[in-house]
Design a protein around this motif. Structure first.
Motif, PDB file in Angstrom:
ATOM      1  N   PHE A  52     -47.677  67.778  13.026  1.00 30.26           N
ATOM      2  CA  PHE A  52     -46.120  67.789  13.725  1.00 30.26           C
ATOM      3  C   PHE A  52     -45.509  66.119  14.072  1.00 30.26           C
ATOM      4  CE2 PHE A  52     -43.260  70.985  14.483  1.00 30.26           C
ATOM      5  CZ  PHE A  52     -43.941  71.143  16.020  1.00 30.26           C
ATOM      6  N   HIS A  54     -42.323  64.453  16.428  1.00 31.57           N
ATOM      7  CA  HIS A  54     -40.842  65.267  16.491  1.00 31.57           C
ATOM      8  C   HIS A  54     -40.441  64.009  17.145  1.00 31.57           C
ATOM      9  CE1 HIS A  54     -42.089  69.142  17.626  1.00 31.57           C
ATOM     10  NE2 HIS A  54     -41.351  69.803  18.135  1.00 31.57           N
ATOM     11  N   ILE A  73     -41.182  67.683  28.876  1.00 29.16           N
ATOM     12  CA  ILE A  73     -41.328  67.183  28.073  1.00 29.16           C
ATOM     13  C   ILE A  73     -39.889  66.041  27.077  1.00 29.16           C
ATOM     14  CG2 ILE A  73     -42.677  69.267  26.081  1.00 29.16           C
ATOM     15  CD1 ILE A  73     -40.734  70.954  25.695  1.00 29.16           C
ATOM     16  N   GLU A  75     -38.693  65.489  23.504  1.00 25.39           N
ATOM     17  CA  GLU A  75     -37.188  65.914  23.446  1.00 25.39           C
ATOM     18  C   GLU A  75     -35.815  66.647  23.947  1.00 25.39           C
ATOM     19  OE1 GLU A  75     -40.487  66.593  23.115  1.00 25.39           O
ATOM     20  OE2 GLU A  75     -40.748  68.947  22.834  1.00 25.39           O
ATOM     21  N   TRP A  76     -36.660  67.263  25.639  1.00 18.96           N
ATOM     22  CA  TRP A  76     -35.840  68.562  25.735  1.00 18.96           C
ATOM     23  C   TRP A  76     -34.625  66.897  27.331  1.00 18.96           C
ATOM     24  CZ3 TRP A  76     -34.711  73.914  27.619  1.00 18.96           C
ATOM     25  CH2 TRP A  76     -35.560  74.697  26.105  1.00 18.96           C
ATOM     26  N   HIS A 123     -33.608  69.580  15.811  1.00 16.09           N
ATOM     27  CA  HIS A 123     -33.879  69.286  16.711  1.00 16.09           C
ATOM     28  C   HIS A 123     -33.174  70.274  17.612  1.00 16.09           C
ATOM     29  CE1 HIS A 123     -37.342  69.871  20.709  1.00 16.09           C
ATOM     30  NE2 HIS A 123     -37.658  70.231  19.882  1.00 16.09           N
ATOM     31  N   HIS A 124     -33.404  70.529  18.818  1.00 19.43           N
ATOM     32  CA  HIS A 124     -32.979  71.649  19.886  1.00 19.43           C
ATOM     33  C   HIS A 124     -30.867  70.437  19.557  1.00 19.43           C
ATOM     34  CE1 HIS A 124     -35.642  73.999  20.377  1.00 19.43           C
ATOM     35  NE2 HIS A 124     -36.406  73.212  21.485  1.00 19.43           N
ATOM     36  N   TYR A 167     -39.490  71.059  10.890  1.00 17.68           N
ATOM     37  CA  TYR A 167     -39.346  71.586  11.696  1.00 17.68           C
ATOM     38  C   TYR A 167     -37.653  72.678  11.385  1.00 17.68           C
ATOM     39  CZ  TYR A 167     -38.061  72.381  16.705  1.00 17.68           C
ATOM     40  OH  TYR A 167     -37.578  72.380  18.004  1.00 17.68           O
ATOM     41  N   TRP A 222     -40.471  75.452   9.974  1.00 16.00           N
ATOM     42  CA  TRP A 222     -41.283  75.899  10.529  1.00 16.00           C
ATOM     43  C   TRP A 222     -39.711  75.821  11.504  1.00 16.00           C
ATOM     44  CZ3 TRP A 222     -42.919  75.244  15.386  1.00 16.00           C
ATOM     45  CH2 TRP A 222     -43.337  75.290  15.937  1.00 16.00           C
ATOM     46  N   ASP A 224     -37.802  77.359  14.954  1.00 12.21           N
ATOM     47  CA  ASP A 224     -38.250  76.878  17.172  1.00 12.21           C
ATOM     48  C   ASP A 224     -36.823  77.123  16.949  1.00 12.21           C
ATOM     49  OD1 ASP A 224     -39.507  74.759  19.090  1.00 12.21           O
ATOM     50  OD2 ASP A 224     -39.274  77.052  18.831  1.00 12.21           O
ATOM     51  N   TRP A 227     -35.382  81.921  20.499  1.00 11.81           N
ATOM     52  CA  TRP A 227     -34.632  83.253  22.405  1.00 11.81           C
ATOM     53  C   TRP A 227     -33.570  83.226  22.101  1.00 11.81           C
ATOM     54  CZ3 TRP A 227     -37.844  78.234  21.723  1.00 11.81           C
ATOM     55  CH2 TRP A 227     -37.155  76.999  21.790  1.00 11.81           C
ATOM     56  N   ARG A 255     -40.487  81.823  13.831  1.00 15.14           N
ATOM     57  CA  ARG A 255     -39.952  81.931  14.721  1.00 15.14           C
ATOM     58  C   ARG A 255     -38.527  81.799  13.780  1.00 15.14           C
ATOM     59  NH1 ARG A 255     -42.546  77.138  18.967  1.00 15.14           N
ATOM     60  NH2 ARG A 255     -44.173  78.138  19.491  1.00 15.14           N
ATOM     61  N   GLU A 280     -48.496  78.174  20.793  1.00 14.68           N
ATOM     62  CA  GLU A 280     -47.746  77.238  21.256  1.00 14.68           C
ATOM     63  C   GLU A 280     -49.094  76.189  22.632  1.00 14.68           C
ATOM     64  OE1 GLU A 280     -43.856  76.114  21.261  1.00 14.68           O
ATOM     65  OE2 GLU A 280     -44.243  74.495  22.819  1.00 14.68           O
ATOM     66  N   CYS A 296     -49.839  74.880  17.434  1.00 15.72           N
ATOM     67  CA  CYS A 296     -48.999  73.351  17.471  1.00 15.72           C
ATOM     68  C   CYS A 296     -49.555  72.842  18.502  1.00 15.72           C
ATOM     69  CB  CYS A 296     -47.822  73.754  17.259  1.00 15.72           C
ATOM     70  SG  CYS A 296     -46.634  74.343  18.310  1.00 15.72           S
ATOM     71  N   TRP A 303     -44.187  66.764  22.951  1.00 16.59           N
ATOM     72  CA  TRP A 303     -43.436  66.291  21.798  1.00 16.59           C
ATOM     73  C   TRP A 303     -42.715  65.030  21.173  1.00 16.59           C
ATOM     74  CZ3 TRP A 303     -46.162  70.210  19.673  1.00 16.59           C
ATOM     75  CH2 TRP A 303     -46.634  71.244  20.057  1.00 16.59           C
TER      76      TRP A 303
HETATM   77  O1  FHN Z   1     -38.355  74.439  22.893  1.00 12.12           O
HETATM   78  C1  FHN Z   1     -39.099  73.054  21.722  1.00 12.12           C
HETATM   79  C2  FHN Z   1     -40.207  72.447  21.514  1.00 12.12           C
HETATM   80  O2  FHN Z   1     -39.213  71.421  21.999  1.00 12.12           O
HETATM   81  C3  FHN Z   1     -40.906  71.613  20.845  1.00 12.12           C
HETATM   82  O3  FHN Z   1     -40.051  72.005  19.318  1.00 12.12           O
HETATM   83  C4  FHN Z   1     -41.982  73.003  20.412  1.00 12.12           C
HETATM   84  C5  FHN Z   1     -43.208  72.916  19.890  1.00 12.12           C
HETATM   85  O4  FHN Z   1     -43.076  74.048  19.064  1.00 12.12           O
HETATM   86  N1  FHN Z   1     -41.659  74.515  20.137  1.00 12.12           N
HETATM   87  C6  FHN Z   1     -40.329  74.570  21.330  1.00 12.12           C
HETATM   88  C7  FHN Z   1     -41.074  75.169  22.916  1.00 12.12           C
HETATM   89  O5  FHN Z   1     -41.660  75.918  22.564  1.00 12.12           O
END
Ligand code: FHN
Length: 458
Positions: A52, A54, A73, A75-76, A123-124, A167, A222, A224, A227, A255, A280, A296, A303
């Motif tokens: 994986f 990130h 984490i 990336e947040w 990513h987000h 991802y 992949w 994500d 939610w 997901r 996770e 993961c 990450w």
């Molecule tokens: O919010 C994401 C997080 O940053 C990371 O990518 C993980 C990895 O699976 N997935 C989410 C949190 O469940």
């Protein structure tokens, strides 16, 4: 061939645009026979171990914002530090990974015994690691680096025989029709954006089409961030059908839809899209008959890169995690968080080398192996299974009875069965009595972390 007239060209363009924007609810739900599914999933079940990655603009911040360390984490950080979108965008101009070497990354994964790579295409934070024509919030227009990272990684993976996977976050903190509108709480699930459908149609689906038409055959999409409040199970099924309409052999995680049961990751009962469950940072307690899943996990606690996170798991933990996961029928997707300069951190590389060395000797008990037919043994270790062998993977040499391991007599066991040390081929004493099999281990196990005993079956 006669060139089409301007009128014909216009009609064709309108038709093409209309098709591209056509919501996929017009596409049929994915249908296949159990045999077709088994064929499509075969490489995934054989692979058992993937990398994986990130990596993105958040890596530039590395867990620090305006001089302060930010919890959580890496990336947040845009969410954790409530960074305004315009301010976050300035960090893209600092993303210039001058040491990025896709071939080196692919070699690190290969030497680790990893068979696929899942990289954060987006990513987000909404940032695209590839040259996207859909949005200028990408590696080409927003950074001085101006190289298509996913193209370079695709070429390196093809060269080294590694499956390339993407991802992709459904949640998007940068797009005004998605969760950017919720600033300063991008992840606020009580809010709703009435324009979310437009985000799906004008950004997410066109970018998914780019990812699935430019970089060759993709192993896994992949998803994500499923939610978010505005994403529905109907949208999940639509996106699933859309993706598969472009690459019918692709594998899509659970997901993509709304069936995932939290961090435990498996899909709850009901009609949900997605090919496998995604626990996770955890490993299910037992094997799950007939269920495909992948745990993961990070190698430290984050990450994405965080300079301050030095809580690296040991080689022993990582190798035993892999054994535990495969003994329960799952895959291990182990994460690395490269630095903003494009370097996979040395502690990650060292651990991956150790895992690769163990797999070079013992991979037969992992690749393509199925879940153990038994519950956990009474001694410290696990079982994996193949058609012609059972593998007893010993973590600690049992003291009582001294050096003997026992197991229920497996199907296929016969008087021709033999017990050998996989690492050396040394034959071990084995006794079958009253439905149990007993194997006498050598005084010193060849591998202090995990020693594999192969018991041949019919
Ligand atoms: O919010 C994401 C997080 O940053 C990371 O990518 C993980 C990895 O699976 N997935 C989410 C949190 O469940």
């Amino acid at each position: 061939m006669k060139k089409p007239t301007l009128l014909v060209s216009c009609v064709l363009l309108i038709a093409l645009f209309a098709t591209a924007r056509l919501p996929a609810e017009n596409l049929p739900r994915w249908q296949e026979t159990p045999e077709q599914r088994a064929e499509r999933m075969a490489w995934f079940k054989e692979a058992r171990f993937g990398m994986f990655i990130h990596w993105g603009v958040y890596s530039v911040l590395g867990g620090t914002y305006q001089g302060d360390q930010v919890a959580g984490i890496g990336e947040w950080i845009m969410q954790q530090a409530a960074i305004p979108p315009a301010d976050y965008e300035t960090y893209a101009s600092m993303f210039n990974p001058r040491f990025f070497d896709a071939d080196a990354w692919a070699r690190i994964a290969k030497q680790a015994g990893m068979k696929y790579i899942v990289i954060t295409s987006k990513h987000h934070d909404g940032f695209a690691l590839w040259n996207s024509q859909v949005s200028p919030w990408d590696i080409m227009e927003a950074t001085p680096f101006r190289r298509d990272i996913l193209k370079e990684l695709a070429d390196a993976c093809a060269k080294h025989g590694i499956k390339l996977c993407f991802y992709h976050s459904i949640m998007d903190w940068h797009h005004p029709d998605a969760q950017r509108a919720f600033y300063p709480s991008y992840n606020d699930n009580k809010q709703s954006n009435p324009n979310f459908r437009r985000y799906l149609d004008t950004k997410m689906k066109p970018q998914l089409r780019e990812l699935l038409t430019r970089y060759g055959e993709i192993g896994i999409l992949w998803f994500d961030g499923e939610w978010v409040n505005d994403y529905t199970t109907e949208m999940g099924k639509e996106i699933d059908a859309f993706v598969r309409s472009i690459q019918p052999k692709i594998i899509v995680n659970n997901r993509v839809d709304k069936g995932r049961q939290g961090m435990a990751g498996l899909t709850r009962a009901g009609d949900f899209a997605g090919d496998y469950g995604t626990p996770e940072q955890e490993i299910p307690a037992t094997g799950l008959a007939g269920v495909d899943w992948e745990s993961c996990m990070t190698m430290n606690d984050t990450w994405a890169w965080k300079a301050s996170d030095t809580k690296w798991k040991s080689n022993e933990v990582l190798i035993r995690n892999l054994v535990d996961i495969v003994s329960k029928g799952g895959n291990y997707l182990l994460n690395v968080g490269p630095t903003p300069e494009g370097i996979i951190p040395r502690p990650s590389v060292e651990r991956l080398r150790a895992m690769g060395a163990w797999l070079a000797v013992n991979g037969e008990a992992i690749y393509g192996a199925e879940a153990s037919p038994f519950a956990h043994p009474t001694w410290q270790g696990r079982f994996t299974r193949k058609a012609d062998a059972l593998y007893a993977i010993v973590f600690e040499r049992p003291a009582r009875p001294d050096g003997w391991i026992n197991l229920p007599q497996p199907d296929g066991f016969s008087e021709c069965s033999e017990a050998t040390l996989l690492a050396t081929g040394e034959r071990l004493e084995m006794v079958a009595r009253q439905g149990q099999v007993f194997v006498n281990l050598p005084d010193r196990l060849p591998d202090p972390v995990a020693t594999v005993v192969k018991i041949s079956l019919k």
